[in-house]
Design an enzyme around this catalytic site. Structure first.
Site: not given
Length: 805
Positions: A213, A263, A272
């Site tokens: 992210n 996460h 990811y």
């Protein structure tokens, strides 16, 4: 045509002048550093070095044009939508599942505009340089800005759509349509980006601003800076990447053992991790040679991780599902008119291309090695050829085609060896002819991840699921509609209660973790002993599970199996996806069983079994095994709320040990022989001396394979097993070599041992190498190893090499 499809090349091919396309005089402005970066991003997002008149590019460009034409024809700006099927106006804006859908539609609307911009900018689409298409794209950008994505809007639904998905697509479109946008339009769009992605989004390395992210957010900030000629924004993006590089010891990021977690609790190398790798490759390439080139020396950690963290989970072009999190539930989608099924191969191919891209910023030696690895994975992907990948981006396609066509690159074979990833409770085992992967869970790593309505029934994927693939067979085992059709209570390798679980049981985002410490193993790099103290998800089930990974075999033991759920408990030996037809022969103790569907039987006293075209199974001393052939139906929508409702049918051959209802201290033992022939399986079963089960109890589990010089023991508690005595819980494996040496690998899976003493009653003349954790060693008729504090070793193997007497 094989020259890079640069902005200048685009202008030349389309018209020869900017004015001819109505792009305005800004296209002819003097080049500055931001213009250079815009042109570079254009190349990175459109691809370079490919021939648009030859396949696979010709057909892909034509498909792009067809898709864009459909989007253009159905675009109908209205309050609350740009396309009728993508209503983004939320009547009750909040963060519930419904609002997630509305924000997702806003994101997808920008993605469609990006697709239109690519069709306008790429050659050979039939829409290249089309003034009408250009006008439609700009009108769409204005509509979305005025109606939903602007500096006065409050976000709703999924944060990702507002901070990553939509702005990335918007900024990419602005780069491709830069000369068609007025200064006022561009300023408005950038103001919207600033509103939703302020500098504070990367002020703290926490929450949703970590790992992949964070890289995505930096991409947004960097492109916003490039388009707005803001040196401060580009510098902020570059600097905000730095927290991504260093190894972490908890939470999100790369670990020294090769693990990648996102996460907080989810192994995510294949999803990811793929995004992070690709994003870093793009940003390194974008900023290279500029004022903002990435020079942080810690970026070498990312380069090292290509072979340390990603390569172990890549096999013949696929990326293993055990590190893909909830992405395993993304198959056919309800919104995809082409109904392209996502799978482990289609998730693997972008990683291959990202490795090639990352190589541009690495050393020549690293890039050369990586290209050889990629070429090998591409050549061996017989199930899903990367260059025929229907969803691989065109730039990635061009990167892989360049590797394939590079005669200076020699493909390398799959490596052999064992890798343990204790920081995410995963293991991979690679042998000539096959590979396997193991998924476990503990107090740090979740059973499974669900969220956004995805992966609703992945409950038991962390309960010891054992995946395996052959070199030239079964590479579609988990690709071919496995997840929507498999019995989720009977995943291969797992021990599970048949207690019914609700969809998304345990909570979203990896919230549910078992309260256990003893999960891990020890390896010498080739063989391994691995164990899992299992507690069931929302169940009273407990079990001790062990795997011993050897040269052609995985020995699987279970003990101490107990449960009071009032339901049956099963250990699934195998659950093989045999595709739509399911014709593989099944042989048990020399007898070919019926090939009809449905079929089931209890195999009493079975000593061995074989699935034609797959492999063999041996049951030491004989076992009562349930077997069945069944045709199973399911749809992606049953495991993913955004999935297609189309009903799929696949045939399965399943073997499991039925421990009965509410078992007490039940056990099992079996051998998995991937790729073995029926004759080879029979021979292994007929050799009583090949394997000695030293222990299979709630306290210890261990095996001896004399012909390999292998001993492996999982000490759930201290004690004595065979020739080994351990003072405390630990994992031990020993490999003796013909040259008179042995490697002893010891680990503390619980991460609690401040001291540990291990005695091996075997004559040893000398310790020839040892880790710093070894406090003392006594040799002679027996070997005694005394280790100091192991709590800081993160479960890693401590290897001691000795000379035998």
């Amino acid at each position: 045509m094989t020259t890079p499809w640069s902005r200048r090349g685009f202008l030349t091919v389309c018209s020869g002048t900017a004015v001819a396309l109505g792009l305005g005089t800004r296209a002819l402005a003097a080049t500055d550093e931001f213009a250079t970066l815009r042109a570079r991003w254009r190349t990175l997002t459109l691809g370079e070095g490919f021939d648009p008149t030859a396949d696979p590019f010709k057909s892909r460009l034509a498909d792009l044009g067809t898709t864009a034409s459909q989007y253009r024809a159905t675009m109908a700006p209205a309050t609350g939508s740009l396309w009728p099927d993508l209503v983004y106006a939320d009547p009750d804006p909040d963060t519930d599942q419904e609002s997630y859908g509305y924000s997702g539609n806003m994101n997808t609307s920008y993605t469609r505009l990006s697709t239109l911009a690519q069709a306008y900018s790429q050659p050979g689409t039939g829409l290249t340089g089309d003034p009408g298409l250009r006008a439609a794209i700009v009108a769409g950008l204005d509509h979305l800005h005025d109606d939903v994505y602007n500096a006065g809007q409050t976000r709703y639904g999924n944060w990702y759509n507002w901070q990553i998905g939509a702005p990335q697509a918007l900024l990419d479109t602005c780069v491709l349509l830069y000369d068609a946008l007025s200064a006022a339009q561009l300023a408005d769009y950038l103001a919207a980006v600033d509103h939703f992605v302020p500098d504070s989004a990367v002020a703290s390395y926490s929450g949703t601003s970590t790992g992949a992210n964070r890289v995505d957010l930096c991409r947004v900030l960097a492109l916003r800076g490039v388009l707005g000629a803001s040196a401060a924004k580009v510098a902020l993006a570059r600097g905000a990447l730095s927290p991504v590089y260093p190894y972490v010891t908890s939470g999100d990021g790369l670990y020294a053992d090769g693990s990648f977690v996102q996460h907080t609790t989810v192994p995510y190398t294949g999803s990811y991790g793929s995004v992070m790798l690709g994003g870093l490759g793009l940003l390194f390439a974008l900023l290279a040679g500029s004022t903002w080139a990435v020079t942080d020396p810690n970026r070498q950690i990312v380069f090292d991780s290509v072979e340390h963290a990603w390569a172990p989970f890549l096999y013949n072009g696929l990326v293993m599902d055990g590190v893909a999190g909830r992405a395993i539930s993304r198959g056919l989608t309800a919104a995809d008119p082409k109904q392209i099924q996502q799978d482990d191969h289609l998730r693997g191919h972008p990683i291959l291309a990202s490795i090639v891209l990352l190589g541009q910023g690495a050393s020549t030696a690293e890039s050369t090695r990586w290209r050889a690895l990629v070429k090998g994975w591409m050549q061996r992907d017989y199930y899903s050829a990367p260059l025929a990948d229907p969803v691989l981006s065109l730039p990635h396609l061009a990167r892989l085609k360049a590797v394939q066509d590079d005669g200076s690159v020699t493909a390398v074979a799959e490596p052999t060896g064992h890798r343990l990833f204790p920081s995410m409770e995963r293991a991979t085992h690679r042998r000539p002819g096959w590979a396997a992967s193991l998924s476990m869970a503990d107090k740090r790593i979740t059973y499974y991840e669900t969220g956004n309505g995805e992966n609703l029934r992945g409950w038991h994927t962390g309960s010891g699921m054992l995946y395996w693939w052959g070199d030239t067979f079964a590479n579609g085992q988990y690709s071919d509609a496995f997840w929507p059709t498999v019995d989720p209570y009977r995943l291969p390798g797992t021990t599970a209660s048949r207690k019914a679980l609700a969809d998304a049981a345990g909570g979203d985002w990896g919230a549910s973790k078992p309260d256990v410490n003893w999960v891990g193993g020890a390896t010498d790099g080739q063989r391994a002993a691995v164990g899992q103290y299992l507690k069931g998800l929302q169940s009273t089930l407990v079990a001790k599970k062990s795997w011993f990974f050897l040269d052609d075999t995985v020995v699987c033991l279970g003990a101490g199996i107990g449960c009071t759920d009032g339901t049956a408990v099963e250990t699934t030996v195998e659950n093989r996806n045999l595709g739509p037809t399911g014709g593989a022969p099944f042989t048990v103790d020399g007898t070919v069983e019926p090939a009809s569907y449905p079929w089931s039987a209890t195999l009493t006293g079975a000593k061995w079994a074989h699935i034609g075209g797959h492999g063999g199974y041996v049951f030491p001393g004989g076992a009562a095994v349930r077997a069945l052939r069944e045709a199973r139906e399911g749809s992606w929508s049953t495991i993913n709320k955004g999935g297609s409702t189309t009903v799929l049918n696949r045939k399965y051959l399943t073997m499991y040990v039925d421990h009965g209802t509410d078992p007490v201290n039940a056990s099992y033992a079996y051998l998995l022989l991937p790729g073995a022939t029926a004759a080879g399986t029979r021979a292994r079963a007929a050799d009583p001396n090949w394997l000695t089960v030293l222990a299979n109890t709630d306290s210890q589990q261990g095996v001896l394979v004399r012909s390999l010089g292998f001993t492996g023991v999982n000490f759930w508690f201290g004690g004595t097993v065979g020739t080994l005595t351990a003072s405390d819980p630990c994992c031990v494996m020993i490999s003796e070599s013909d040259d008179g040496t042995a490697v002893i690998a010891v680990s503390d899976p619980m991460r609690m041992r401040t001291s540990l003493t291990l005695t091996w009653r075997r004559a040893v003349t000398a310790v020839t190498s040892a880790p710093g954790t070894l406090a003392s060693a006594a040799t002679g008729a027996a070997l005694t190893l005394s280790f100091g504090d192991l709590t800081g070793m993160a479960g890693a193997s401590q290897r001691v090499t000795v000379r035998l007497g």
